[in-house]
Design an enzyme around this catalytic site. Structure first.
Site, PDB file in Angstrom:
ATOM      1  N   THR A 194       0.836  -1.212   0.000  1.00 52.39           N
ATOM      2  CA  THR A 194       0.000   0.000   0.000  1.00 52.39           C
ATOM      3  C   THR A 194       0.869   1.260   0.000  1.00 52.39           C
ATOM      4  OG1 THR A 194      -1.594  -1.249   1.292  1.00 52.39           O
ATOM      5  CG2 THR A 194      -1.891   1.134   1.246  1.00 52.39           C
ATOM      6  N   VAL A 195       1.823   1.333   0.927  1.00 57.22           N
ATOM      7  CA  VAL A 195       2.609   2.561   1.065  1.00 57.22           C
ATOM      8  C   VAL A 195       3.632   2.698  -0.067  1.00 57.22           C
ATOM      9  CG1 VAL A 195       4.193   3.839   2.570  1.00 57.22           C
ATOM     10  CG2 VAL A 195       2.294   2.557   3.572  1.00 57.22           C
TER      11      VAL A 195
ATOM     12  N   LYS B 281       6.435   2.165  11.794  1.00 56.02           N
ATOM     13  CA  LYS B 281       6.436   2.645  13.194  1.00 56.02           C
ATOM     14  C   LYS B 281       7.003   1.637  14.172  1.00 56.02           C
ATOM     15  CE  LYS B 281       2.071   1.395  11.991  1.00 56.02           C
ATOM     16  NZ  LYS B 281       1.099   1.895  11.046  1.00 56.02           N
TER      17      LYS B 281
ATOM     18  N   GLU C 170       7.603  11.104   9.293  1.00 56.91           N
ATOM     19  CA  GLU C 170       6.240  11.630   9.424  1.00 56.91           C
ATOM     20  C   GLU C 170       5.185  10.532   9.300  1.00 56.91           C
ATOM     21  OE1 GLU C 170       5.201  15.354   9.608  1.00 56.91           O
ATOM     22  OE2 GLU C 170       3.841  13.919  10.515  1.00 56.91           O
TER      23      GLU C 170
ATOM     24  N   GLY D  26      -0.565   8.650   9.794  1.00 57.26           N
ATOM     25  CA  GLY D  26      -0.661   8.650   8.317  1.00 57.26           C
ATOM     26  C   GLY D  26      -0.404  10.000   7.690  1.00 57.26           C
TER      27      GLY D  26
ATOM     28  N   GLY E  11     -10.568  -4.128   4.934  1.00 56.57           N
ATOM     29  CA  GLY E  11      -9.113  -3.973   4.825  1.00 56.57           C
ATOM     30  C   GLY E  11      -8.540  -2.988   5.834  1.00 56.57           C
TER      31      GLY E  11
ATOM     32  N   GLU F 159      -5.987  -6.151  10.205  1.00 57.82           N
ATOM     33  CA  GLU F 159      -5.269  -7.351   9.754  1.00 57.82           C
ATOM     34  C   GLU F 159      -6.037  -8.596  10.181  1.00 57.82           C
ATOM     35  OE1 GLU F 159      -1.657  -7.269   8.875  1.00 57.82           O
ATOM     36  OE2 GLU F 159      -1.781  -5.084   8.726  1.00 57.82           O
TER      37      GLU F 159
ATOM     38  N   ASP G 247       0.010  -0.796  18.353  1.00 58.15           N
ATOM     39  CA  ASP G 247       0.293   0.146  17.268  1.00 58.15           C
ATOM     40  C   ASP G 247       0.266   1.590  17.809  1.00 58.15           C
ATOM     41  OD1 ASP G 247       0.188   0.770  14.156  1.00 58.15           O
ATOM     42  OD2 ASP G 247      -1.393   1.969  15.084  1.00 58.15           O
TER      43      ASP G 247
ATOM     44  N   LYS H 152       3.366   4.507  18.257  1.00 56.54           N
ATOM     45  CA  LYS H 152       3.251   5.883  17.761  1.00 56.54           C
ATOM     46  C   LYS H 152       3.473   6.881  18.893  1.00 56.54           C
ATOM     47  CE  LYS H 152       0.249   4.508  13.989  1.00 56.54           C
ATOM     48  NZ  LYS H 152      -1.125   4.167  13.605  1.00 56.54           N
TER      49      LYS H 152
HETATM   50  N1  LIG Z   1      -0.937   0.922   5.072  1.00 59.49           N
HETATM   51  C1  LIG Z   1      -0.966   2.105   5.665  1.00 59.49           C
HETATM   52  O1  LIG Z   1      -1.919   2.855   5.517  1.00 59.49           O
HETATM   53  C2  LIG Z   1       0.207   2.543   6.512  1.00 59.49           C
HETATM   54  C3  LIG Z   1       0.169   3.823   7.087  1.00 59.49           C
HETATM   55  C4  LIG Z   1       1.264   4.269   7.825  1.00 59.49           C
HETATM   56  C5  LIG Z   1       2.359   3.446   7.996  1.00 59.49           C
HETATM   57  N2  LIG Z   1       2.352   2.175   7.452  1.00 59.49           N
HETATM   58  C6  LIG Z   1       3.544   1.337   7.627  1.00 59.49           C
HETATM   59  O2  LIG Z   1       4.185   1.238   6.361  1.00 59.49           O
HETATM   60  C7  LIG Z   1       4.790  -0.032   6.207  1.00 59.49           C
HETATM   61  C8  LIG Z   1       4.230  -0.715   4.960  1.00 59.49           C
HETATM   62  O3  LIG Z   1       2.844  -0.896   5.132  1.00 59.49           O
HETATM   63  P1  LIG Z   1       1.927  -1.430   3.933  1.00 59.49           P
HETATM   64  O4  LIG Z   1       0.539  -1.277   4.376  1.00 59.49           O
HETATM   65  O5  LIG Z   1       2.366  -0.829   2.652  1.00 59.49           O
HETATM   66  O6  LIG Z   1       2.303  -2.981   3.946  1.00 59.49           O
HETATM   67  P2  LIG Z   1       1.972  -4.059   2.807  1.00 59.49           P
HETATM   68  O7  LIG Z   1       0.876  -3.578   1.934  1.00 59.49           O
HETATM   69  O8  LIG Z   1       1.836  -5.356   3.510  1.00 59.49           O
HETATM   70  O9  LIG Z   1       3.301  -4.086   1.923  1.00 59.49           O
HETATM   71  C9  LIG Z   1       4.517  -4.480   2.425  1.00 59.49           C
HETATM   72  C10 LIG Z   1       5.507  -4.529   1.275  1.00 59.49           C
HETATM   73  O10 LIG Z   1       6.790  -4.787   1.816  1.00 59.49           O
HETATM   74  C11 LIG Z   1       7.371  -5.900   1.129  1.00 59.49           C
HETATM   75  N3  LIG Z   1       8.168  -6.598   2.128  1.00 59.49           N
HETATM   76  C12 LIG Z   1       7.779  -7.029   3.362  1.00 59.49           C
HETATM   77  N4  LIG Z   1       8.823  -7.593   4.000  1.00 59.49           N
HETATM   78  C13 LIG Z   1       9.879  -7.515   3.147  1.00 59.49           C
HETATM   79  C14 LIG Z   1      11.224  -7.941   3.209  1.00 59.49           C
HETATM   80  N5  LIG Z   1      11.690  -8.549   4.274  1.00 59.49           N
HETATM   81  N6  LIG Z   1      12.020  -7.692   2.150  1.00 59.49           N
HETATM   82  C15 LIG Z   1      11.555  -7.060   1.064  1.00 59.49           C
HETATM   83  N7  LIG Z   1      10.279  -6.647   0.930  1.00 59.49           N
HETATM   84  C16 LIG Z   1       9.468  -6.878   1.962  1.00 59.49           C
HETATM   85  C17 LIG Z   1       6.228  -6.714   0.603  1.00 59.49           C
HETATM   86  O11 LIG Z   1       6.702  -7.424  -0.503  1.00 59.49           O
HETATM   87  P3  LIG Z   1       5.774  -8.335  -1.442  1.00 59.49           P
HETATM   88  O12 LIG Z   1       4.913  -7.365  -2.186  1.00 59.49           O
HETATM   89  O13 LIG Z   1       6.728  -9.026  -2.313  1.00 59.49           O
HETATM   90  O14 LIG Z   1       4.998  -9.233  -0.520  1.00 59.49           O
HETATM   91  C18 LIG Z   1       5.221  -5.617   0.249  1.00 59.49           C
HETATM   92  O15 LIG Z   1       5.474  -5.116  -1.033  1.00 59.49           O
HETATM   93  C19 LIG Z   1       4.502  -0.805   7.498  1.00 59.49           C
HETATM   94  O16 LIG Z   1       5.605  -0.695   8.341  1.00 59.49           O
HETATM   95  C20 LIG Z   1       3.284  -0.086   8.065  1.00 59.49           C
HETATM   96  O17 LIG Z   1       3.216  -0.167   9.469  1.00 59.49           O
HETATM   97  C21 LIG Z   1       1.305   1.718   6.712  1.00 59.49           C
END
Ligand SMILES: NC(=O)c1ccc[n+]([C@@H]2O[C@H](COP(=O)([O-])OP(=O)(O)OC[C@H]3O[C@@H](n4cnc5c(N)ncnc54)[C@H](OP(=O)(O)O)[C@@H]3O)[C@@H](O)[C@H]2O)c1
Length: 411
Positions: A12-13, A103, A127, A132, A185, A188, A199, A203
Site C-alpha cells: 500500500t505505502v 512505526k 512523518e 498517516g 481492509g 489485519e 500500534d 506511535k
Molecule cells: N498501510 C498504511 O496505511 C500505513 C500507514 C502508515 C504506515 N504504514 C507502515 O508502512 C509499512 C508498509 O505498510 P503497507 O501497508 O504498505 O504494507 P503491505 O501492503 O503489507 O506491503 C509491504 C511490502 O513490503 C514488502 N516486504 C515485506 N517484507 C519484506 C522484506 N523482508 N524484504 C523485502 N520486501 C518486503 C512486501 O513485498 P511483497 O509485495 O513481495 O509481498 C510488500 O510489497 C509498514 O511498516 C506499516 O506499518 C502503513
C-alpha cells in the site's frame, strides 16, 4: 542532476509513494531543482505482477540496491523491525537520507538511527510513522522551536476508532465491528496490534521522542486496548453525551513524563468527539499557542504517500536540521502516579463495593457509575475488584460546571 530514490516494499505505502513521485514530478523538480527518480524497488515475492517502469531495478536482494552507483534517499515501506533496521543502517552508513513509514521499527530503533544519521550527516523523515497523512511530526518540529510542549493526546489508530464508531452507530458487537474492519481492509487477519493498543503505543513513543526529546520507559506506560468495551458501555456513554475514543496521551510534569494508551470518554465539546471511523487526530498543548488539533486520514495509500513525499522534500532540503531536541526527562510515571481528581465512568462493581473510598457522582445502573476520584484510588479499587473497568472522562471537569447537561441517565 537527479535525486535517486530506492523504495523498500511495494505494498500500500510503497506503491503509493512510487505513483506519487510520478504524478508530482514537476512539483518535486521545482522544489528541489532536480528530477526525482525511483531507481530501485525492493520486494519479497518476485512472482507478483507490479506496475513499475522497465528501467527501475526490481529486486529481492537489498545488496543490489545498496551497491547502486548513485543512491540518495532510501524509503522504508516494509513491515516489522527486521530486516528494515539493518537495511536503513546500511543506507545511512552509505550516506543516504532515509524516510520510514515503519512505526514498529522506528519505535524500537529510532534513537539508534537518529544518532547514526547525525554521525553520517544525513537526515531521517518519519512523518508517516504517526497518524498517516496528518503532518504532526513537522508541526511538532516547528512548534518546538520556541513553544514548550506540555501534553500530546491522540487518536492514532484508525482501526480501533473505526470499530468504536461502528459499535456506536450501528449498535454492533465488538466481534461484528472487527469483522467488518477486516472485510474493509482496515484490520489485519490478526488484529492484536491494533485492538490491544500496541500500534498506538509505538506511535506514542515516536511522538514522545519528538516532543520531549525522550521516549519513556516502555514498562511505565499503561497500555489498554479496546477489547473490554461492550455495546452496553457504548450505549450508556452515548446516553450520557459521551463517546469512547482510544487515546494515547503523554504529558510533562516538571522533569517527569506521564504516559498512557487507553480507551477514554470525551464529551460533545471535546475535539475528539467528532473524529469518527478511520480518521486520526492529535491535540498538542503548548505554553504559547495553547491547544492545536490536527485531524485527517490516519492511513491509506495516498495519505501515507503524502507524508513520505513531504519528508522527501524535507530530507533533501534539511541540511541535517533534523536533530531532535533532547530534554533530560528524569523519571517516567505510570497512570498510578496521578493524585489529581478526575472523572471516570466505572463499571463492574456495586455501590457498596465502591464505598467508603469512592462516592459516585451519578449512578447509571446497578454496577455503572460516574465517579470523581484520583488515579491512585481507581487503581487501588481495580486491584481489589478485578471485574472493575474504568474509563477517564478527558474533559470531565465540565461535568462539575454543567452537571445537569450530562447526568441525565439515572436508575
Ligand atoms: N498501510 C498504511 O496505511 C500505513 C500507514 C502508515 C504506515 N504504514 C507502515 O508502512 C509499512 C508498509 O505498510 P503497507 O501497508 O504498505 O504494507 P503491505 O501492503 O503489507 O506491503 C509491504 C511490502 O513490503 C514488502 N516486504 C515485506 N517484507 C519484506 C522484506 N523482508 N524484504 C523485502 N520486501 C518486503 C512486501 O513485498 P511483497 O509485495 O513481495 O509481498 C510488500 O510489497 C509498514 O511498516 C506499516 O506499518 C502503513
Amino acid at each position: 542532476m537527479t535525486v535517486k530514490v530506492a523504495i523498500l516494499g511495494f505494498g500500500t505505502v510503497g506503491e503509493g509513494v512510487y505513483r506519487t513521485i510520478q504524478t508530482h514530478e514537476s512539483e518535486l523538480e521545482a522544489l528541489l531543482g532536480k528530477k526525482v527518480e525511483v531507481a530501485a524497488v525492493l520486494i519479497k515475492n518476485n512472482q507478483k505482477e507490479r506496475k513499475i517502469a522497465k528501467d527501475v531495478l526490481i529486486t529481492t536482494d537489498f545488496n543490489e540496491i545498496i551497491n547502486l552507483s548513485q543512491l540518495d534517499i532510501v524509503v522504508d515501506a516494509i513491515v516489522g523491525k527486521d530486516p528494515a533496521f539493518n537495511y536503513l543502517k546500511q543506507a545511512i552508513e552509505r550516506g543516504c537520507h532515509i524516510i520510514t513509514a515503519n512505526k514498529e521499527m522506528f519505535a524500537h530503533h529510532g534513537k539508534e538511527l537518529l544518532d547514526l544519521a547525525e554521525e553520517h550527516q544525513v537526515s531521517i523523515g518519519f512523518e508517516a510513522t504517526v497518524a498517516g497523512g496528518v503532518p504532526i511530526i513537522q508541526t511538532l518540529r516547528q512548534l518546538l522551536k520556541v513553544n514548550r510542549v506540555q501534553q500530546i493526546q491522540g487518536i492514532v489508530n484508525g482501526t480501533s476508532n473505526f470499530i468504536l464508531t461502528e459499535m456506536r452507530e450501528k449498535k454492533q458487537s465488538f466481534a461484528d465491528a472487527l469483522k467488518l474492519a477486516q472485510e474493509k481492509g482496515f484490520a489485519e487477519a490478526d488484529p492484536t496490534n491494533d485492538v490491544e493498543g500496541f500500534d498506538a503505543f509505538y506511535k506514542l513513543m515516536v511522538l514522545s521522542r519528538v516532543a520531549f526529546g525522550n521516549a519513556p520507559n516502555w514498562k511505565a506506560v499503561e497500555r489498554v486496548g479496546i477489547t473490554s468495551i461492550t455495546s452496553d458501555l457504548i450505549e450508556t456513554a452515548d446516553q450520557l453525551g459521551f463517546r469512547f475514543k482510544h487515546v494515547v496521551s503523554i504529558q510533562k510534569e516538571g522533569d517527569k513524563l506521564i504516559g498512557s494508551v487507553r480507551p477514554v470518554l470525551v464529551s460533545k465539546s471535546h475535539p475528539f468527539y467528532h473524529v469518527e471511523g478511520v480518521e486520526n487526530a492529535v491535540n498538542v498543548f503548548s505554553d504559547i499557542v495553547g491547544r492545536i488539533t490536527l485531524q485527517g486520514p490516519g492511513a491509506g495509500m495516498f495519505p501515507t504517500a503524502s507524508a513520505v513525499i513531504e519528508d522527501l522534500v524535507y530530507v533533501s532540503q534539511s541540511n541535517q536540521q533534523n536533530k531532535l531536541q533532547t530534554n533530560p526527562v528524569i523519571e517516567v510515571l505510570p497512570l498510578a502516579a496521578g493524585s489529581v481528581n478526575n472523572f471516570w465512568l466505572i463499571s463492574g462493581v456495586s455501590k457498596t463495593e465502591l464505598s467508603p473510598s469512592i462516592h459516585p457522582v451519578d449512578q447509571v445502573s446497578d454496577q455503572t457509575f460516574i465517579v470523581e476520584t484520583t488515579d491512585e484510588e481507581i487503581l487501588q479499587k481495580a486491584k481489589e475488584f478485578p471485574s472493575l473497568s474504568y474509563y477517564p472522562i478527558l474533559d470531565g471537569t465540565q461535568i462539575l460546571q454543567n452537571k445537569k447537561e450530562y447526568l441525565t441517565v439515572t436508575i
